[in-house]
Design an enzyme around this catalytic site. Structure first.
Site, short mmCIF file in Angstrom:
data_model
loop_
_atom_site.label_atom_id
_atom_site.label_comp_id
_atom_site.label_asym_id
_atom_site.label_seq_id
_atom_site.Cartn_x
_atom_site.Cartn_y
_atom_site.Cartn_z
CD GLU A 19 -2.92 1.04 2.45
OE1 GLU A 19 -2.93 0.49 3.18
OE2 GLU A 19 -3.45 2.26 2.33
CE LYS A 71 3.34 -0.11 5.14
NZ LYS A 71 2.38 -0.04 4.15
NE ARG A 110 3.06 -8.95 10.46
CZ ARG A 110 3.22 -7.44 9.33
NH1 ARG A 110 3.96 -6.44 9.45
NH2 ARG A 110 1.73 -7.43 8.35
P1 ATP Z 1 -0.06 -1.71 7.48
O1 ATP Z 1 0.13 -2.05 8.07
O2 ATP Z 1 -0.24 -0.60 6.42
O3 ATP Z 1 -0.71 -3.15 6.03
P2 ATP Z 1 2.31 -3.37 6.02
O4 ATP Z 1 3.40 -3.35 6.49
O5 ATP Z 1 1.15 -4.77 5.96
O6 ATP Z 1 1.01 -2.43 6.75
P3 ATP Z 1 1.65 -3.38 3.26
O7 ATP Z 1 2.03 -2.30 2.02
O8 ATP Z 1 0.63 -3.91 3.23
O9 ATP Z 1 2.28 -3.01 4.44
O10 ATP Z 1 2.52 -4.45 2.95
C1 ATP Z 1 2.99 -4.88 1.60
C2 ATP Z 1 3.25 -6.32 1.49
O11 ATP Z 1 4.14 -6.35 2.32
C3 ATP Z 1 2.35 -7.79 2.40
O12 ATP Z 1 2.20 -8.64 1.73
C4 ATP Z 1 2.29 -7.51 3.78
O13 ATP Z 1 1.64 -8.97 4.19
C5 ATP Z 1 4.33 -7.66 3.82
N1 ATP Z 1 5.13 -7.36 4.96
C6 ATP Z 1 4.29 -6.68 5.16
N2 ATP Z 1 5.33 -5.77 6.72
C7 ATP Z 1 6.09 -7.94 6.94
C8 ATP Z 1 7.09 -8.60 7.52
N3 ATP Z 1 6.95 -7.70 8.90
N4 ATP Z 1 6.88 -9.12 7.40
C9 ATP Z 1 6.19 -9.89 5.44
N5 ATP Z 1 6.41 -9.52 4.90
C10 ATP Z 1 5.50 -8.18 5.72
#
Ligand code: ATP
Ligand code: MG
Length: 562
Positions: free
Chosen positions: A35, A272, A262
């Site tokens: 996002e 974020k 994650r």
């Molecule tokens: P939000 O809480 O804003 O959704 P987010 O960190 O999930 O934050 P996204 O932009 O949705 O942000 O993340 C993009 C992709 O990265 C998603 O598929 C998410 O699963 C993956 N991702 C985010 N944080 C992690 C993490 N700590 N470890 C592994 N994958 C991650």
């Protein structure tokens, strides 16, 4: 661990098996769906390496970069650009497969109309509070909304009016008609659309209803022909809804959702929202502050894409949540920089030494090896003269037993130079040592008759007249406690470590580094790995310490015991 040294990756095995058996027509199409509401961090790097890596693991595999931009209020084109830069920098390429969920708004709307016509969706007009009450709890089933049985025509009419902007925010939502009694709360008639009178960075004011994640995400996967939709563990409970959406999209395409744990890194700020708070409150210098685990921060600090990719490969993929220590990431950057970075001499806290028996007007060029790990890196010369700087730490007036470096009447070898002996100590009125008087043994130069003479220590140095003044930035953990250990309700930013950035001014580096350019990485001999910061100006370089030389992981064996 597999034979190749890579950690297990059950998703890769699944993808390889699907490819072998011809599931999904033998296609493998993955996606990385950020996002654009913030910059990427090391956790995202794990998802990027995983998704692009899966596509690379089979012939013809493809990975899409899709901006999951369905939320008008937090997204920004600046993030879109930054995310693309970071994915490229990490070494991955989406080729022409760049997509935006916002490009699907019209199609998603069409699917919604179809769901309404088939009585799979309805407009609900409960307030948010009422909806919450009707939803039930984990132990109690929900209740049907009184609006659940609206006629198709009424639903179509209301939904069209929602789209036309005839209702204020929060007055109506579109919900899937699934099962208010389901033990899975996600299946209790989840919201598909909300009214939000807000401009979107790409679609402008074209829309005032926006799809929910649970609606837009599976359908985006269907539209793009994704085969393996990899996401983090918190979406496991959403999988039945994902499958429901796919089943009701009337398509032959059936992407499958696969979850993994994650990445969590101890003491690191990865959310974020928290990262944004640090930036907004100027607790860090920006998104690329080298103390942050953002891709931009790591890059500015001197991390290489290879080190990050090796780290991600090493930690592997599992279904179990775990916390990784920062030292593990540091291990991988050290390993990579050891191979690729040239060695130079730099003195962080200079102490002047004068070699009394060295000619005043002489400068010798001492030959120095650039990188003993890389025979192609060649050699350079470093000027040697009567007045030098050594590291203040490398001298002690009253050394304890275990200290073998310089002390009164003690000898040390100067790296690539001579053996010197300390014959006098000069102090100021406060008793602080300001200068050492030394003598040198001319026979001990490399190639000289006494070149092999052994002394207990070798120290680094720079020539005072030739050295370049530099600033060096040392980094320590940003937080003094792990976020998980900070009591709820307290202000977590009070745990920002005031010593997390230490700016050392008046450092001296060898003359070859005068006009070095941002991004170049060095090993400062005996100190650590450093990277030239963009704050550098010609003749006045600034260096970031990427990582120190010693490797806690290798020493304690935590790497092997993972
Ligand atoms: P939000 O809480 O804003 O959704 P987010 O960190 O999930 O934050 P996204 O932009 O949705 O942000 O993340 C993009 C992709 O990265 C998603 O598929 C998410 O699963 C993956 N991702 C985010 N944080 C992690 C993490 N700590 N470890 C592994 N994958 C991650
Ligand atoms: Mg997310």
């Amino acid at each position: 661990m597999t034979e190749s040294g890579a950690a297990s990756n059950f998703i890769r095995e699944m993808v390889l098996a699907d490819h072998a058996t011809g599931k999904h027509g033998g296609r493998v199409v993955t996606r990385f769906p950020p996002e654009p509401n913030g910059h990427l961090h090391i956790g995202h790097a794990k998802a990027i390496c995983l998704n692009f890596g899966l596509a690379q693991s089979v012939p013809g595999g493809v990975c899409h970069l899709r901006f999951d931009d369905t939320n008008p209020t937090t997204e920004d084109p600046e993030y879109v650009k930054s995310i693309q830069d970071d994915v490229k920098w990490l070494g991955f390429d989406w080729h022409d497969k760049l997509f935006y969920a916002s490009d699907y708004f019209e199609r998603l709307y069409e699917v919604a109309l179809d769901l309404i016509r088939k009585r799979h969706a309805y407009v609900d007009s409960l307030t948010a509070d009422e909806m919450r009450t009707y939803r039930g709890t984990l132990t109690e089933p929900g209740k049907n909304s009184p609006y659940r049985d609206r006629s198709v025509d009424e639903n179509l009419d209301l939904f069209a009016k929602m789209r036309r902007g005839q209702f204020p925010d929060g007055t109506h939502v579109l919900r899937a008609r699934i099962d208010m009694g389901s033990p899975n709360l996600n299946l209790r008639d989840p919201v598909l659309y909300r009214i939000r009178h807000a401009a979107h960075y790409r679609t402008g004011s074209a829309w005032c209803i926006y799809p929910s994640y649970d609606y837009a995400h599976p359908l985006s996967d269907v539209i793009e022909g994704i085969t393996h939709s990899v996401c983090t563990l918190e979406f496991e409970d959403h999988r039945p809804l994902y499958d429901w959406m796919v089943a009701h999209a009337h398509t032959s395409r059936t992407p499958q959702q696969i979850e993994f744990a994650r990445l969590n890194v101890a003491h690191a700020v990865m959310s974020k929202r928290k990262l944004l708070e640090l930036v907004d409150r100027s607790l860090v210098a920006g998104w690329d502050d080298p103390r942050l685990p953002t891709i931009k921060g790591l890059r500015r600090r001197g991390y290489t894409p290879e080190a990050i990719r090796n780290f991600c490969e090493h930690i592997g993929v599992s279904k179990r949540d775990s916390v990784i220590e920062m030292q593990l990431l540091e291990h991988f950057i050290r390993e990579d920089l050891n191979k690729r970075s040239n060695r130079v001499m730099a003195v962080l806290r200079p102490l002047k030494i004068v070699i009394e028996n060295y000619p005043e007007d002489l400068t010798e060029e001492m030959e120095a090896v650039n990188n003993p790990e890389d025979p192609t890196a060649g050699a350079r010369t470093v000027p040697f003269s009567r007045t030098l700087y050594i590291e203040r730490d490398d001298f002690l007036e009253s050394p304890p037993k275990q200290f073998f470096r310089l002390a009164p009447d003690r000898e040390v070898r100067l790296r690539y130079g001579y053996i010197i002996k300390c014959v006098g100590v000069v102090k100021d009125s406060t008793g602080t040592v300001t200068e050492l008087r030394c003598t040198y043994d001319p026979e001990t130069r490399s190639g000289g008759p006494q070149a092999q003479r052994k002394v207990k220590a070798t120290i680094h140095w720079v020539s005072a007249a030739h050295a370049v003044e530099a600033e060096v930035r040392l980094y320590n953990p940003l937080l003094t406690a792990d976020l998980a250990a900070i009591p709820a309700g307290s202000d977590w930013t009070t745990y920002v470590n005031p010593q997390s950035l230490e700016r050392v001014h008046g450092c001296r580096v060898e003359p070859g580094l005068r006009d070095t350019v941002p991004g170049v990485r060095y090993q400062f001999e005996r100190i650590g790995y450093f990277c030239v910061d963009p704050d550098s100006i010609p003749g006045k370089p600034v260096f970031n310490r990427t990582v120190s030389l010693k490797d806690a992981c290798a020493k304690t064996g935590t790497l092997a015991a993972k």
